[in-house]
Design a protein around this motif. Sequence first.
Motif, PDB file in Angstrom:
ATOM      1  N   ARG A 191      57.351  80.025 -68.065  1.00  0.00           N
ATOM      2  CA  ARG A 191      56.401  78.298 -68.079  1.00  0.00           C
ATOM      3  C   ARG A 191      55.151  78.928 -68.977  1.00  0.00           C
ATOM      4  N   PRO A 192      55.235  77.521 -70.032  1.00  0.00           N
ATOM      5  CA  PRO A 192      54.691  78.517 -71.467  1.00  0.00           C
ATOM      6  C   PRO A 192      53.127  77.669 -70.805  1.00  0.00           C
ATOM      7  N   ASP A 193      53.123  77.060 -69.601  1.00  0.00           N
ATOM      8  CA  ASP A 193      51.426  77.155 -69.131  1.00  0.00           C
ATOM      9  C   ASP A 193      50.777  77.958 -68.005  1.00  0.00           C
ATOM     10  N   LEU A 194      52.083  78.739 -67.934  1.00  0.00           N
ATOM     11  CA  LEU A 194      51.155  79.426 -66.431  1.00  0.00           C
ATOM     12  C   LEU A 194      51.756  81.381 -67.723  1.00  0.00           C
ATOM     13  N   THR A 195      49.897  82.066 -67.076  1.00  0.00           N
ATOM     14  CA  THR A 195      50.690  83.697 -67.798  1.00  0.00           C
ATOM     15  C   THR A 195      51.620  84.566 -66.911  1.00  0.00           C
ATOM     16  N   GLY A 196      52.182  84.114 -65.725  1.00  0.00           N
ATOM     17  CA  GLY A 196      52.809  85.170 -64.972  1.00  0.00           C
ATOM     18  C   GLY A 196      52.620  85.530 -63.924  1.00  0.00           C
ATOM     19  N   GLU A 197      51.094  86.003 -64.205  1.00  0.00           N
ATOM     20  CA  GLU A 197      50.081  86.384 -63.363  1.00  0.00           C
ATOM     21  C   GLU A 197      49.650  85.542 -62.319  1.00  0.00           C
ATOM     22  N   PHE A 198      49.730  85.984 -60.872  1.00  0.00           N
ATOM     23  CA  PHE A 198      49.614  85.333 -59.369  1.00  0.00           C
ATOM     24  C   PHE A 198      49.280  86.068 -58.345  1.00  0.00           C
ATOM     25  N   VAL A 199      48.682  85.613 -57.176  1.00  0.00           N
ATOM     26  CA  VAL A 199      48.436  86.074 -56.030  1.00  0.00           C
ATOM     27  C   VAL A 199      48.909  85.323 -54.751  1.00  0.00           C
ATOM     28  N   CYS A 200      48.997  86.394 -53.948  1.00  0.00           N
ATOM     29  CA  CYS A 200      49.149  84.734 -52.435  1.00  0.00           C
ATOM     30  C   CYS A 200      48.043  85.899 -51.296  1.00  0.00           C
ATOM     31  N   ARG A 201      47.846  84.347 -50.581  1.00  0.00           N
ATOM     32  CA  ARG A 201      46.645  84.271 -49.482  1.00  0.00           C
ATOM     33  C   ARG A 201      47.621  83.761 -48.525  1.00  0.00           C
ATOM     34  N   MET A 202      47.255  84.391 -47.508  1.00  0.00           N
ATOM     35  CA  MET A 202      47.662  84.230 -46.372  1.00  0.00           C
ATOM     36  C   MET A 202      46.367  83.859 -45.314  1.00  0.00           C
ATOM     37  N   VAL A 203      46.824  82.354 -44.778  1.00  0.00           N
ATOM     38  CA  VAL A 203      45.244  82.182 -44.754  1.00  0.00           C
ATOM     39  C   VAL A 203      45.541  81.275 -42.938  1.00  0.00           C
ATOM     40  N   ARG A 204      44.730  81.147 -42.120  1.00  0.00           N
ATOM     41  CA  ARG A 204      45.080  80.506 -40.960  1.00  0.00           C
ATOM     42  C   ARG A 204      43.914  79.629 -40.196  1.00  0.00           C
ATOM     43  N   ASP A 205      44.547  78.239 -40.571  1.00  0.00           N
ATOM     44  CA  ASP A 205      43.582  76.992 -39.671  1.00  0.00           C
ATOM     45  C   ASP A 205      43.077  77.429 -38.420  1.00  0.00           C
ATOM     46  N   PRO A 206      41.622  77.688 -38.042  1.00  0.00           N
ATOM     47  CA  PRO A 206      40.988  78.696 -37.477  1.00  0.00           C
ATOM     48  C   PRO A 206      40.691  77.068 -36.065  1.00  0.00           C
ATOM     49  N   ALA A 207      40.645  75.525 -36.450  1.00  0.00           N
ATOM     50  CA  ALA A 207      41.419  74.560 -35.643  1.00  0.00           C
ATOM     51  C   ALA A 207      42.605  74.288 -34.743  1.00  0.00           C
ATOM     52  N   THR A 208      43.248  74.047 -36.048  1.00  0.00           N
ATOM     53  CA  THR A 208      45.235  74.279 -35.142  1.00  0.00           C
ATOM     54  C   THR A 208      45.546  75.791 -35.517  1.00  0.00           C
ATOM     55  N   GLN A 209      45.796  76.290 -36.157  1.00  0.00           N
ATOM     56  CA  GLN A 209      46.649  77.943 -36.466  1.00  0.00           C
ATOM     57  C   GLN A 209      47.340  77.827 -36.663  1.00  0.00           C
ATOM     58  N   ARG A 210      47.682  77.022 -37.325  1.00  0.00           N
ATOM     59  CA  ARG A 210      48.625  77.133 -38.805  1.00  0.00           C
ATOM     60  C   ARG A 210      48.185  77.732 -39.732  1.00  0.00           C
ATOM     61  N   GLU A 211      49.159  78.138 -40.178  1.00  0.00           N
ATOM     62  CA  GLU A 211      49.230  79.565 -41.300  1.00  0.00           C
ATOM     63  C   GLU A 211      50.087  78.868 -42.684  1.00  0.00           C
ATOM     64  N   ASP A 212      49.374  79.319 -43.514  1.00  0.00           N
ATOM     65  CA  ASP A 212      49.846  78.926 -44.582  1.00  0.00           C
ATOM     66  C   ASP A 212      50.129  79.676 -45.978  1.00  0.00           C
ATOM     67  N   MET A 213      50.214  80.114 -47.101  1.00  0.00           N
ATOM     68  CA  MET A 213      50.640  80.465 -47.878  1.00  0.00           C
ATOM     69  C   MET A 213      49.749  80.302 -49.167  1.00  0.00           C
ATOM     70  N   VAL A 214      48.818  80.792 -49.484  1.00  0.00           N
ATOM     71  CA  VAL A 214      48.452  80.083 -51.229  1.00  0.00           C
ATOM     72  C   VAL A 214      48.707  80.768 -51.667  1.00  0.00           C
ATOM     73  N   VAL A 215      49.624  80.088 -52.883  1.00  0.00           N
ATOM     74  CA  VAL A 215      49.564  80.468 -54.293  1.00  0.00           C
ATOM     75  C   VAL A 215      48.871  80.585 -55.392  1.00  0.00           C
ATOM     76  N   VAL A 216      47.738  81.586 -55.551  1.00  0.00           N
ATOM     77  CA  VAL A 216      47.017  81.124 -57.311  1.00  0.00           C
ATOM     78  C   VAL A 216      48.371  81.615 -58.164  1.00  0.00           C
ATOM     79  N   LEU A 217      48.392  80.931 -59.080  1.00  0.00           N
ATOM     80  CA  LEU A 217      48.490  81.086 -60.493  1.00  0.00           C
ATOM     81  C   LEU A 217      47.521  80.979 -61.585  1.00  0.00           C
ATOM     82  N   GLU A 218      47.594  81.991 -62.045  1.00  0.00           N
ATOM     83  CA  GLU A 218      47.024  81.109 -63.517  1.00  0.00           C
ATOM     84  C   GLU A 218      47.429  80.529 -64.612  1.00  0.00           C
TER      85      GLU A 218
END
Length: 456
Positions: free
Chosen positions: A377-404
């Motif tokens: 993808r020309p708009d991305l560098t190909g670098e990324f990192v994933c963060r696993m997070v949990r909402d303290p109120a709902t306890q819902r878990e999500d993966m946040v994918v951080v893209l360059e």
Amino acid sequence: MTYPTYFEAFDTRAMLDAYPVGDAFEARYTGMSRDELFALQDAQFRKLMIRGWQIPFYQRLWGARGIEPGDIRGLADITKLPTYDKSDLMASVAEYAPFGDFAGIEGDDHPPVIFHTTSGTTGRPQPLLFGPKGREVPNLLVGRMYRWQGLKPADVVQSVYGHGMINGGHYIREAVTRYTNSIFLSAGTGIETRSINQVRLMADFGVTVLAGFIDYLRKLADVARDEGLLEQLNIRMIFAHLGTEDRSAVEAAWGGAKAYDWYGVGDTGAIAGEGPDRNGLYVWEDAQYLELLDVDSGAAIETGDTGDMVVTCLYKDDIAPCIRFNTHDITHELAGQSDTGIVFKRIAGFKGRSDNMVKLRGINVFPHAIGAIIENRPDLTGEFVCRMVRDPATQREDMVVVLESRGGSARDELAAVLRQGLGVEVLVEFETPGGTAPLTQIDVRQKPIRLIDERG
């Protein structure tokens, strides 16, 4: 005191005969039957088991299952033995510090020992110990692989593997300098040789081949371009751990160089690598016995199904034998015959880690798979990192994918692409080029961090 030096501790000529290189390699294993190959493996395994029973670690591991020496008569009985993994080795280190009791180096009566460690990113580094034979055979396997892929004596190879306590850089240097006639540059990681100096080395010494992890090699292409050196370089081959990533992006970045994938871990050395056909990774079955086992049950899986790679180093019968080591790296076996005619089976390569898998709303997610999804993808560098997070109120878990992003990326569109590729909804955030480096540590680590668990 009299004791053998390194190359006196084993028969080097016998090693070269048992594990041929170059034309002799192709001549021996082209057209060989699977039965003939199994007979070679079985003979090595029987010798390996004699050594295994001398090691306290295996005496405890096997004895706890009620296994006695007569129970294992050959390679056909290997599934009677339990597997083990890094956690078992680290438990041995904790109880029998500092080296554990899995090497067989008690007292003075042992051959020379080569000592390295793992990176220790998840805790205390694991000791990696090798005897001369256990070190030289995997060196030879890498040299053999490079030559089969097309490495020539006229080539100049630059390695960006590290040269500290971690095994990688030393291992590749020994492989190229001892088993090929190519010139070798030990450049090391970006912290050992700054990236700008890395590309200047390439230009100054006419480097034609690069070896290292794909993430940093891709970054170096950007550095070469920024420095105005890319057009001066003539990189024709890249030896890298491609994993799930599309090779076309790094090949295009280096002006059409051909990239070759291979796989191995610190404990075992090279397990498999692509041939000149680049159609799957050939398992070096004359030296490595590879089983693919179900991640949950530990049972053997069918061809095409994904499972843990469990490795037995058939040659490693001096220091720290490796018998049914579960790497927790997953792959699947490829069906059908290869174009080369080599008897060895082929695997798809590294697809992720079963112990680094994230279960998100009932779906198994492998962070490494994201690299392939966002490639080209020309708009991305190909670098990324994933963060696993949990909402303290709902306890819902999500993966946040951080893209360059270089700019112009659409959050909703990329979230949809990732949802389709991963099979589950994830959140998307953007960083500017280079913005993920503090989290991935790409400039200082051989293997960038791709998953950060912030769930507590």
